[in-house]
Scaffold this motif. Structure first.
Motif, PDB file in Angstrom:
ATOM      1  N   ASP A 170       4.283   3.258   2.260  1.00 27.09           N
ATOM      2  CA  ASP A 170       3.101   2.441   2.000  1.00 27.09           C
ATOM      3  C   ASP A 170       3.059   1.269   2.985  1.00 27.09           C
ATOM      4  OD1 ASP A 170       1.088   2.014  -0.533  1.00 27.09           O
ATOM      5  OD2 ASP A 170       1.670   0.097   0.369  1.00 27.09           O
ATOM      6  N   ILE A 171       1.870   1.030   3.559  1.00 33.33           N
ATOM      7  CA  ILE A 171       1.738  -0.122   4.463  1.00 33.33           C
ATOM      8  C   ILE A 171       1.723  -1.388   3.606  1.00 33.33           C
ATOM      9  CG2 ILE A 171       0.338  -1.219   6.257  1.00 33.33           C
ATOM     10  CD1 ILE A 171      -0.833   1.463   6.953  1.00 33.33           C
ATOM     11  N   ASP A 172       2.520  -2.356   3.991  1.00 36.40           N
ATOM     12  CA  ASP A 172       2.642  -3.576   3.179  1.00 36.40           C
ATOM     13  C   ASP A 172       1.423  -4.481   3.340  1.00 36.40           C
ATOM     14  OD1 ASP A 172       5.173  -2.887   2.191  1.00 36.40           O
ATOM     15  OD2 ASP A 172       6.138  -3.589   4.052  1.00 36.40           O
ATOM     16  N   SER A 173       1.035  -5.078   2.244  1.00 34.95           N
ATOM     17  CA  SER A 173      -0.037  -6.100   2.212  1.00 34.95           C
ATOM     18  C   SER A 173      -1.291  -5.624   2.954  1.00 34.95           C
ATOM     19  CB  SER A 173       0.445  -7.409   2.845  1.00 34.95           C
ATOM     20  OG  SER A 173       1.722  -7.763   2.368  1.00 34.95           O
ATOM     21  N   PHE A 174      -1.639  -4.390   2.747  1.00 34.64           N
ATOM     22  CA  PHE A 174      -2.763  -3.851   3.533  1.00 34.64           C
ATOM     23  C   PHE A 174      -4.110  -4.431   3.095  1.00 34.64           C
ATOM     24  CE2 PHE A 174      -5.418  -0.383   5.369  1.00 34.64           C
ATOM     25  CZ  PHE A 174      -5.054  -0.635   6.681  1.00 34.64           C
ATOM     26  N   LYS A 175      -4.181  -4.859   1.860  1.00 35.18           N
ATOM     27  CA  LYS A 175      -5.421  -5.505   1.407  1.00 35.18           C
ATOM     28  C   LYS A 175      -5.659  -6.767   2.256  1.00 35.18           C
ATOM     29  CE  LYS A 175      -7.829  -7.277  -2.646  1.00 35.18           C
ATOM     30  NZ  LYS A 175      -8.407  -8.313  -1.806  1.00 35.18           N
ATOM     31  N   ASN A 221      -6.956  -5.802   5.705  1.00 33.71           N
ATOM     32  CA  ASN A 221      -8.394  -5.497   5.680  1.00 33.71           C
ATOM     33  C   ASN A 221      -9.217  -6.773   5.534  1.00 33.71           C
ATOM     34  OD1 ASN A 221      -8.834  -2.752   5.955  1.00 33.71           O
ATOM     35  ND2 ASN A 221      -8.370  -2.311   3.821  1.00 33.71           N
ATOM     36  N   HIS A 245     -12.508  -3.886   7.695  1.00 32.09           N
ATOM     37  CA  HIS A 245     -12.182  -2.516   7.280  1.00 32.09           C
ATOM     38  C   HIS A 245     -12.040  -1.577   8.477  1.00 32.09           C
ATOM     39  CE1 HIS A 245     -12.470   1.058   4.660  1.00 32.09           C
ATOM     40  NE2 HIS A 245     -11.974   0.222   3.758  1.00 32.09           N
ATOM     41  N   GLY A 293      -8.891  -1.987   9.973  1.00 30.71           N
ATOM     42  CA  GLY A 293      -7.960  -1.425   8.990  1.00 30.71           C
ATOM     43  C   GLY A 293      -7.824   0.074   9.204  1.00 30.71           C
ATOM     44  N   ASP A 294      -8.956   0.729   9.421  1.00 32.01           N
ATOM     45  CA  ASP A 294      -8.934   2.176   9.681  1.00 32.01           C
ATOM     46  C   ASP A 294      -8.120   2.485  10.942  1.00 32.01           C
ATOM     47  OD1 ASP A 294     -10.443   2.618   7.485  1.00 32.01           O
ATOM     48  OD2 ASP A 294     -12.277   3.217   8.532  1.00 32.01           O
ATOM     49  N   LEU A 351      -4.503   2.271  10.231  1.00 32.49           N
ATOM     50  CA  LEU A 351      -4.031   3.463   9.500  1.00 32.49           C
ATOM     51  C   LEU A 351      -3.748   4.601  10.478  1.00 32.49           C
ATOM     52  CD1 LEU A 351      -6.398   3.564   6.378  1.00 32.49           C
ATOM     53  CD2 LEU A 351      -3.947   3.141   6.409  1.00 32.49           C
ATOM     54  N   ARG A 389      -1.268  12.121   5.002  1.00 30.45           N
ATOM     55  CA  ARG A 389      -1.863  10.930   4.376  1.00 30.45           C
ATOM     56  C   ARG A 389      -1.949  11.247   2.888  1.00 30.45           C
ATOM     57  NH1 ARG A 389      -7.672   8.314   5.430  1.00 30.45           N
ATOM     58  NH2 ARG A 389      -7.394   6.387   4.258  1.00 30.45           N
ATOM     59  N   GLY A 404      -5.429   6.607   0.566  1.00 27.24           N
ATOM     60  CA  GLY A 404      -5.592   5.200   0.952  1.00 27.24           C
ATOM     61  C   GLY A 404      -4.658   4.805   2.079  1.00 27.24           C
ATOM     62  N   GLU A 405      -3.837   3.777   1.828  1.00 23.39           N
ATOM     63  CA  GLU A 405      -2.915   3.279   2.870  1.00 23.39           C
ATOM     64  C   GLU A 405      -1.504   3.811   2.636  1.00 23.39           C
ATOM     65  OE1 GLU A 405      -3.118   2.073   0.119  1.00 23.39           O
ATOM     66  OE2 GLU A 405      -1.723   0.463  -0.307  1.00 23.39           O
ATOM     67  N   LYS A 461       8.971  -2.438  -2.696  1.00 23.31           N
ATOM     68  CA  LYS A 461       7.945  -3.492  -2.732  1.00 23.31           C
ATOM     69  C   LYS A 461       8.517  -4.721  -3.450  1.00 23.31           C
ATOM     70  CE  LYS A 461       4.262  -1.360  -0.953  1.00 23.31           C
ATOM     71  NZ  LYS A 461       3.550  -1.828   0.220  1.00 23.31           N
ATOM     72  N   ARG A 498       9.517  -5.855   0.437  1.00 25.28           N
ATOM     73  CA  ARG A 498       8.753  -5.045   1.410  1.00 25.28           C
ATOM     74  C   ARG A 498       9.515  -4.919   2.740  1.00 25.28           C
ATOM     75  NH1 ARG A 498       5.525  -7.684  -1.907  1.00 25.28           N
ATOM     76  NH2 ARG A 498       3.729  -6.621  -2.837  1.00 25.28           N
TER      77      ARG A 498
HETATM   78  N1  LIG Z   1      -9.371   0.232   6.102  1.00 19.69           N
HETATM   79  C1  LIG Z   1      -8.981   1.009   5.079  1.00 19.69           C
HETATM   80  N2  LIG Z   1      -8.407   0.461   4.005  1.00 19.69           N
HETATM   81  C2  LIG Z   1      -8.008   1.250   3.012  1.00 19.69           C
HETATM   82  C3  LIG Z   1      -8.190   2.633   3.050  1.00 19.69           C
HETATM   83  N3  LIG Z   1      -7.691   3.158   1.915  1.00 19.69           N
HETATM   84  C4  LIG Z   1      -7.207   2.125   1.172  1.00 19.69           C
HETATM   85  N4  LIG Z   1      -7.400   0.962   1.839  1.00 19.69           N
HETATM   86  C5  LIG Z   1      -7.082  -0.395   1.397  1.00 19.69           C
HETATM   87  O1  LIG Z   1      -5.722  -0.574   1.233  1.00 19.69           O
HETATM   88  C6  LIG Z   1      -5.539  -1.685   0.365  1.00 19.69           C
HETATM   89  C7  LIG Z   1      -4.366  -1.440  -0.523  1.00 19.69           C
HETATM   90  O2  LIG Z   1      -4.173  -2.596  -1.244  1.00 19.69           O
HETATM   91  P1  LIG Z   1      -3.141  -2.746  -2.419  1.00 19.69           P
HETATM   92  O3  LIG Z   1      -2.978  -1.449  -3.125  1.00 19.69           O
HETATM   93  O4  LIG Z   1      -3.554  -3.934  -3.213  1.00 19.69           O
HETATM   94  O5  LIG Z   1      -1.783  -3.010  -1.743  1.00 19.69           O
HETATM   95  P2  LIG Z   1      -1.365  -3.919  -0.545  1.00 19.69           P
HETATM   96  O6  LIG Z   1      -2.338  -4.996  -0.229  1.00 19.69           O
HETATM   97  O7  LIG Z   1      -1.031  -3.009   0.595  1.00 19.69           O
HETATM   98  O8  LIG Z   1      -0.092  -4.626  -1.103  1.00 19.69           O
HETATM   99  P3  LIG Z   1       1.361  -3.987  -1.279  1.00 19.69           P
HETATM  100  O9  LIG Z   1       1.216  -2.484  -1.294  1.00 19.69           O
HETATM  101  O10 LIG Z   1       1.859  -4.516  -2.574  1.00 19.69           O
HETATM  102  O11 LIG Z   1       2.171  -4.432  -0.118  1.00 19.69           O
HETATM  103  C8  LIG Z   1      -6.841  -1.887  -0.403  1.00 19.69           C
HETATM  104  O12 LIG Z   1      -7.446  -3.072   0.018  1.00 19.69           O
HETATM  105  C9  LIG Z   1      -7.671  -0.692   0.044  1.00 19.69           C
HETATM  106  O13 LIG Z   1      -9.046  -1.038   0.164  1.00 19.69           O
HETATM  107  C10 LIG Z   1      -8.833   3.181   4.197  1.00 19.69           C
HETATM  108  O14 LIG Z   1      -9.051   4.392   4.341  1.00 19.69           O
HETATM  109  N5  LIG Z   1      -9.210   2.344   5.195  1.00 19.69           N
END
Ligand SMILES: Nc1nc2c(ncn2[C@@H]2O[C@H](COP(=O)(O)OP(=O)(O)OP(=O)(O)O)[C@@H](O)[C@H]2O)c(=O)[nH]1
Length: 324
Positions: free
Chosen positions: A192-197, A200, A205, A208-209, A212, A232, A235-236, A309, A313
């Protein structure tokens, strides 16, 4: 049908024209209709007598400005060279308001139209032939639909180009059965990518893509064996299936992947835990007693990922580690 001559040969030809399975219209140099075959009558709901000597563009005003009008004007011009012009259905789907026999407000017949100039002495004419291509259009549509559904059901993730979840599910099931049969080893990484929210939120976004995709490529590049699968997961989140790989070997692989991505030094958002893009990875391995079914194996890897996590992380946790 408009009889133009009463002699037997002409009569015979006109009767044959009425049997042709396409629309035939002949125009004189003034665009007046001099022949309207039997095929046209039910499909246009116009008897031959109603259109006789009338301009084609008076009978069908909507043809004004169309490809058909351009082809007719060219065919009737004194410089016409006798060559046909074909207007394929793809360019002009249904220029004439023609419908299936008996269907007054149904959809128009799909048409392929050919316009051919000819002369009779000094007189210029053109023949318009209209073929019903609805069947071919319908077949083409079905083929396109089929191709589209194959594409949608294919095994490639559209964004990252690596295997998708569908493929992952099939591959994990297959590899688990193989490991059971062969009494072999099999490891699973959930990544899992850390802090991906935060990523983005900070970069948008679209970037973000792109991130990924970069991570997916980096992951795929680190898996060297032909039987390894990078996918994949959603999501992330990514997954790696590593056949013939023990838990400890998988830990080494996972750390190599984590190191590699951190080493790319992709800038992260200020709100993230680390200044660069990092991965948390949970690892679990097939185990004849405990983890011999797909859901149990995934759950164990997921629990390890969650522990990674929780542990801060940018780390690897293996099923069975004290922290998992
Ligand atoms: N750009 C993009 N973002 C994505 C995609 N799929 C999922 N995400 C984003 O990935 C993020 C995942 O966030 P969280 O599940 O809160 O986790 P996180 O921010 O990575 O935090 P941790 O996993 O706890 O490190 C969300 O904001 C999703 O919108 C995608 O296909 N493209």
């Amino acid at each position: 049908m408009i009889p133009t001559d009463s002699d037997t040969a002409t009569d015979f030809s006109l009767r044959a024209l009425n049997l042709v399975n396409s629309g035939i219209i002949v125009l004189d140099a003034h665009h007046k209709i001099v022949l309207w075959n039997g095929w046209m009558v039910p499909r246009s709901a116009r008897a031959a007598a109603r259109v006789r000597e009338r301009s084609l563009f008076e009978v069908f005003p909507e043809l004004r400005g169309s490809r058909v009008e351009a082809a007719v004007l060219a065919a009737l011009s004194p410089s016409a060279d006798g060559a046909s012009t074909t207007i394929p259905q793809s360019e002009s789907r249904a220029p004439f308001p023609l419908r299936e026999t008996g269907s007054f407000d149904g959809p128009r017949i799909d048409q392929a139209v050919t316009v051919t100039p000819f002369r009779d002495g000094e007189q210029r004419y053109c023949m318009i032939e209209i073929r019903d291509v609805s069947g071919a259009v319908e077949r083409e549509k079905r083929l396109l639909d089929h191709a589209e559904s194959l594409r949608a059901r294919s095994y490639v993730d559209g964004l990252t180009g690596i295997a998708n979840r569908r493929y992952f599910d099939v591959a994990l099931d297959r590899e688990l059965r193989r490991a059971q049969r062969a009494k072999g080893e099999l490891s699973l990484l959930l990544i899992d990518i850390d802090s991906f929210k935060a990523y983005n939120d900070h970069f948008g976004h679209q970037q973000g893509d792109a991130c990924l995709s970069t991570v997916a490529q980096a992951l795929a590049a680190k898996l060297k064996r032909p039987a390894d699968v990078a996918a994949r997961y959603g999501g992330e989140e990514f997954a790696a299936i590593l056949p013939d790989t023990s838990l400890e070997q998988a830990r080494l692989h996972a750390n190599a992947i984590r190191d590699h991505v951190a080493g790319l030094a992709l800038p992260h958002a200020p709100a993230a835990h680390w200044p660069m893009v990092t991965l948390s990875i949970g690892v679990a391995s097939f185990d004849r007693e405990r983890l011999h079914e797909v859901p149990a194996l995934i759950e164990a890897a997921d629990k390890a990922l969650y522990a990674a996590k929780r542990g801060g992380r940018n780390r690897v946790v293996v099923d069975g580690d004290a922290s998992a």
